[in-house]
Enzyme design. Structure first.
Site, short mmCIF file in Angstrom:
data_model
loop_
_atom_site.label_atom_id
_atom_site.label_comp_id
_atom_site.label_asym_id
_atom_site.label_seq_id
_atom_site.Cartn_x
_atom_site.Cartn_y
_atom_site.Cartn_z
N GLU A 135 -46.46 -112.73 40.99
CA GLU A 135 -45.77 -112.68 42.05
C GLU A 135 -44.87 -111.40 41.85
O GLU A 135 -44.74 -110.90 40.61
CB GLU A 135 -45.11 -113.90 42.23
CG GLU A 135 -46.14 -115.00 42.52
CD GLU A 135 -45.38 -116.28 43.35
OE1 GLU A 135 -44.17 -116.43 43.06
OE2 GLU A 135 -45.95 -117.06 43.57
N PRO A 136 -44.28 -110.87 43.01
CA PRO A 136 -43.07 -109.84 42.76
C PRO A 136 -42.09 -110.26 41.90
O PRO A 136 -41.73 -109.45 41.01
CB PRO A 136 -42.64 -109.61 44.22
CG PRO A 136 -43.99 -110.01 45.09
CD PRO A 136 -44.38 -111.23 44.17
N LEU B 182 -58.34 -83.21 21.47
CA LEU B 182 -58.93 -82.33 22.42
C LEU B 182 -58.19 -81.36 23.07
O LEU B 182 -58.52 -80.28 23.94
CB LEU B 182 -59.38 -83.29 23.84
CG LEU B 182 -60.50 -84.38 23.36
CD1 LEU B 182 -60.54 -85.27 24.58
CD2 LEU B 182 -61.83 -83.80 22.98
N GLY C 20 -55.57 -78.78 25.11
CA GLY C 20 -55.14 -78.78 26.34
C GLY C 20 -56.49 -79.31 27.31
O GLY C 20 -56.17 -80.23 28.30
N GLU D 244 -53.20 -109.94 31.71
CA GLU D 244 -53.49 -110.92 30.89
C GLU D 244 -52.67 -111.26 29.53
O GLU D 244 -52.99 -111.54 28.60
CB GLU D 244 -54.93 -110.60 30.42
CG GLU D 244 -55.92 -110.24 31.38
CD GLU D 244 -56.20 -111.40 32.37
OE1 GLU D 244 -55.90 -112.21 32.06
OE2 GLU D 244 -56.83 -111.15 33.11
N LEU E 163 -52.19 -115.07 40.76
CA LEU E 163 -51.29 -115.76 40.27
C LEU E 163 -49.85 -115.10 39.99
O LEU E 163 -48.71 -115.62 40.59
CB LEU E 163 -51.49 -116.02 38.64
CG LEU E 163 -50.59 -116.91 37.69
CD1 LEU E 163 -50.34 -118.28 38.05
CD2 LEU E 163 -51.29 -116.71 36.16
C1 LIG Z 1 -54.02 -103.23 36.82
C2 LIG Z 1 -53.45 -104.70 36.93
C3 LIG Z 1 -54.24 -105.45 37.16
C4 LIG Z 1 -53.64 -107.16 37.28
N1 LIG Z 1 -54.48 -107.99 37.94
C5 LIG Z 1 -53.95 -109.29 38.17
C6 LIG Z 1 -54.60 -110.08 38.87
O1 LIG Z 1 -55.88 -109.98 39.37
N2 LIG Z 1 -54.12 -111.52 39.14
C7 LIG Z 1 -52.99 -111.73 38.77
O2 LIG Z 1 -52.61 -112.80 39.08
N3 LIG Z 1 -52.12 -110.78 38.23
C8 LIG Z 1 -52.54 -109.68 37.92
N4 LIG Z 1 -52.05 -108.52 37.12
C9 LIG Z 1 -50.63 -108.85 36.73
C10 LIG Z 1 -50.08 -108.97 35.47
O3 LIG Z 1 -50.79 -110.22 34.80
C11 LIG Z 1 -48.72 -108.83 35.26
O4 LIG Z 1 -48.27 -107.56 35.54
C12 LIG Z 1 -48.25 -109.23 33.77
O5 LIG Z 1 -48.51 -110.46 33.72
C13 LIG Z 1 -46.92 -108.62 33.43
O6 LIG Z 1 -45.95 -109.15 34.57
P1 LIG Z 1 -44.90 -108.30 35.35
O7 LIG Z 1 -45.51 -106.93 35.62
O8 LIG Z 1 -44.31 -108.98 36.13
O9 LIG Z 1 -43.95 -107.73 34.03
P2 LIG Z 1 -42.83 -108.39 33.50
O10 LIG Z 1 -43.22 -110.01 33.23
O11 LIG Z 1 -41.65 -108.47 34.33
O12 LIG Z 1 -42.44 -107.91 32.30
C14 LIG Z 1 -41.82 -106.62 32.09
C15 LIG Z 1 -41.62 -106.46 30.53
O13 LIG Z 1 -40.85 -107.38 29.91
C16 LIG Z 1 -41.33 -108.00 28.76
N5 LIG Z 1 -41.11 -109.33 28.80
C17 LIG Z 1 -41.43 -110.34 29.55
N6 LIG Z 1 -40.86 -111.58 29.06
C18 LIG Z 1 -40.38 -111.22 27.90
C19 LIG Z 1 -39.76 -112.04 26.86
N7 LIG Z 1 -39.35 -113.38 26.98
N8 LIG Z 1 -39.29 -111.30 25.47
C20 LIG Z 1 -39.40 -110.00 25.51
N9 LIG Z 1 -39.94 -109.43 26.50
C21 LIG Z 1 -40.30 -109.86 27.50
C22 LIG Z 1 -42.89 -107.91 29.18
O14 LIG Z 1 -43.70 -107.68 27.94
C23 LIG Z 1 -42.78 -106.38 29.58
O15 LIG Z 1 -42.85 -105.56 28.97
C24 LIG Z 1 -52.34 -107.23 37.22
C25 LIG Z 1 -51.49 -106.17 36.47
C26 LIG Z 1 -52.02 -104.79 36.42
C27 LIG Z 1 -50.96 -103.79 36.10
#
Ligand SMILES: Cc1cc2nc3c(=O)[nH]c(=O)nc-3n(C[C@H](O)[C@H](O)[C@H](O)COP(=O)(O)OP(=O)(O)OC[C@H]3O[C@@H](n4cnc5c(N)ncnc54)[C@H](O)[C@@H]3O)c2cc1C
Length: 399
Positions: free
Chosen positions: A145-146, A351, A353, A376, A143
């Site tokens: 994306e970059p 714990l 160091g 999530e 789901l």
């Molecule tokens: C270990 C790991 C496993 C993952 N597995 C999956 C997977 O299997 N499939 C998948 O699809 N995705 C996966 N993800 C992606 C994950 O769901 C996203 O990283 C997450 O939704 C946040 O998106 P982002 O990293 O682009 O951060 P961004 O959305 O860019 O957010 C950056 C910061 O801005 C804040 N922010 C965003 N919008 C607002 C707002 N309106 N108001 C205030 N603050 C805001 C966020 O809370 C965050 O602190 C995974 C991520 C990780 C780290």
């Protein structure tokens, strides 16, 4: 005196201050003990090694399948057919081992299998779910994306229909298990809105590249996915997923599992520091004898007991009503991950160091929970869900 890294608490119920055990059925306690025993014998002895090597141990897949925890709360099509509470208990015990290994079960069961179970045709369910429950077919869920994380509605990946074929182009990021998966659930924008597709990962144009140099979730895999003219037939589209509610229904399942899982990581950290502070002598006494230490231990235990109660309440409600409201899941995810990360960090500090090494679990758990608080739905996203529930005003976007 430095306690051995193996120092453990001898009473498995030591952190249960309010007889939580009395709230579970004998079958639920037996399930807990089975998963706990697996974690104790097959995960804990090797997790530091896997974590340091940034290796996902594929041998656990069979172990998880044998425990019946892949797609655990799904029924029919060869799935185990457990309750939501069963699933939660299993997630709590797994995450006491490592969040990365609990994440494997979440991605496979709550995201990939759940997408097919909720939105797939009978043919798709029969084709994929039995093999996925056995761990013979691995799935992933694309789901994010970059440039579209918290706001998946802004996704750039497209699927264009050409006769009976869909042509998918775009990129996904942070996709768990993608490089070892046999199939990917790919969410893409079509002329009719967001739709989901089951994409075999050997389809030409599909590339998954593991993300390296992670400081969190090192014993698990997340990937970048490139999709270049990936062609799938209409029969690979999930017929019952229409719009963003398609992926969101699956995310809710995974979020629910996290409510429980986070408490497992917290409990393991508390147990580690309980054992350590009983043996570690400073100023002539065990650390556990000092009031400052006892306050920290007591605060941690109270939060864990409250967090498990919250998880259990949500689980019983989910089983009774067939689901949970988004704000109910947000309450659990926001609270339990926030408390768990604080507990793991405090345990690390207690714990000294030694706490910064992989000999002890709390910093590994705290680092993993950095991911758990982000995926999530971030803390902020869940806070906004609750803000909207309380005020009636959505504050996700400006203007
Ligand atoms: C270990 C790991 C496993 C993952 N597995 C999956 C997977 O299997 N499939 C998948 O699809 N995705 C996966 N993800 C992606 C994950 O769901 C996203 O990283 C997450 O939704 C946040 O998106 P982002 O990293 O682009 O951060 P961004 O959305 O860019 O957010 C950056 C910061 O801005 C804040 N922010 C965003 N919008 C607002 C707002 N309106 N108001 C205030 N603050 C805001 C966020 O809370 C965050 O602190 C995974 C991520 C990780 C780290």
């Amino acid at each position: 005196m430095t306690p051995t890294a193996e120092a453990t608490v001898t009473d498995p119920n030591i952190t249960d201050l309010i007889d939580l055990n009395a709230l579970f059925t004998p079958d639920e306690l037996a399930l807990r003990d089975r998963v706990r025993a697996y974690v104790q014998t097959s995960i804990k002895p090797r997790i530091a090694e896997w974590y340091e090597a940034a290796e996902f141990p594929r041998e656990v897949i069979k172990g998880f399948a044998d425990l019946g925890i892949l797609g655990m709360h799904l029924s029919g099509y060869g799935c185990p057919g457990g309750s939501s509470v069963d699933y939660g208990i299993a997630m709590m015990e797994l995450e006491a081992g490592d969040s990365g290994l609990r994440t494997f079960v979440s991605v496979q069961g709550s995201l990939a299998m759940s997408a097919i179970h909720k939105h797939g045709s009978e043919e798709q369910k029969n084709q994929y779910l039995p093999g996925m429950a056995k761990g013979e077919i691995i799935g992933c869920f694309g789901l994010t994306e970059p440039t579209a994380g918290s706001d998946p509605g802004s996704m750039q990946t497209t699927a264009v229909r050409e006769g009976d074929t869909w042509v998918i182009n775009g990129a996904k990021r942070w996709i768990g298990l993608a490089s070892i998966a046999d199939l990917a659930i790919i969410w893409a924008m079509t002329a009719e809105g967001v739709r989901g597709f089951i994409v075999p990962t050997d389809t030409p144009g599909f590339t998954a590249t593991p993300i390296q140099q992670k400081l969190s979730m090192r014993a698990s895999i997340q990937c970048d996915i490139d999709l270049v003219d990936v062609k799938v037939s209409e029969s690979q589209r999930l017929p019952n997923a229409k719009g963003l509610s398609g992926p969101f229904k699956c995310l809710n399942e995974a979020r629910y599992g996290i409510v429980w899982g986070a408490m497992g990581a917290a409990r393991d950290s508390l147990e580690a520091v309980l054992a350590y502070s009983a043996e570690r002598l400073q100023f002539g006494q065990p650390l556990a004898a000092y009031q400052l230490t006892q306050k920290k231990l007591a605060d941690m235990a109270v939060e864990i007991n409250k967090g498990v109660l919250l998880a259990l309440h949500l689980g019983r409600m989910k089983d009774k009503n067939g689901g949970l409201e988004p704000h109910q899941i947000s309450t659990g995810k926001l609270n339990n991950v926030r408390e768990a990360i604080e507990i793991c960090r405090e345990a690390r500090a207690m714990l000294g160091g030694n706490g910064i090494t992989l000999d002890y679990s709390p910093l590994r758990h705290a680092n993993n929970l950095e991911s758990v608080r982000t995926y999530e739905g971030t803390d902020e996203v869940h806070t906004l869900v609750l803000g909207q529930r309380l005020t009636g005003i959505p504050a996700f976007r400006l203007g």
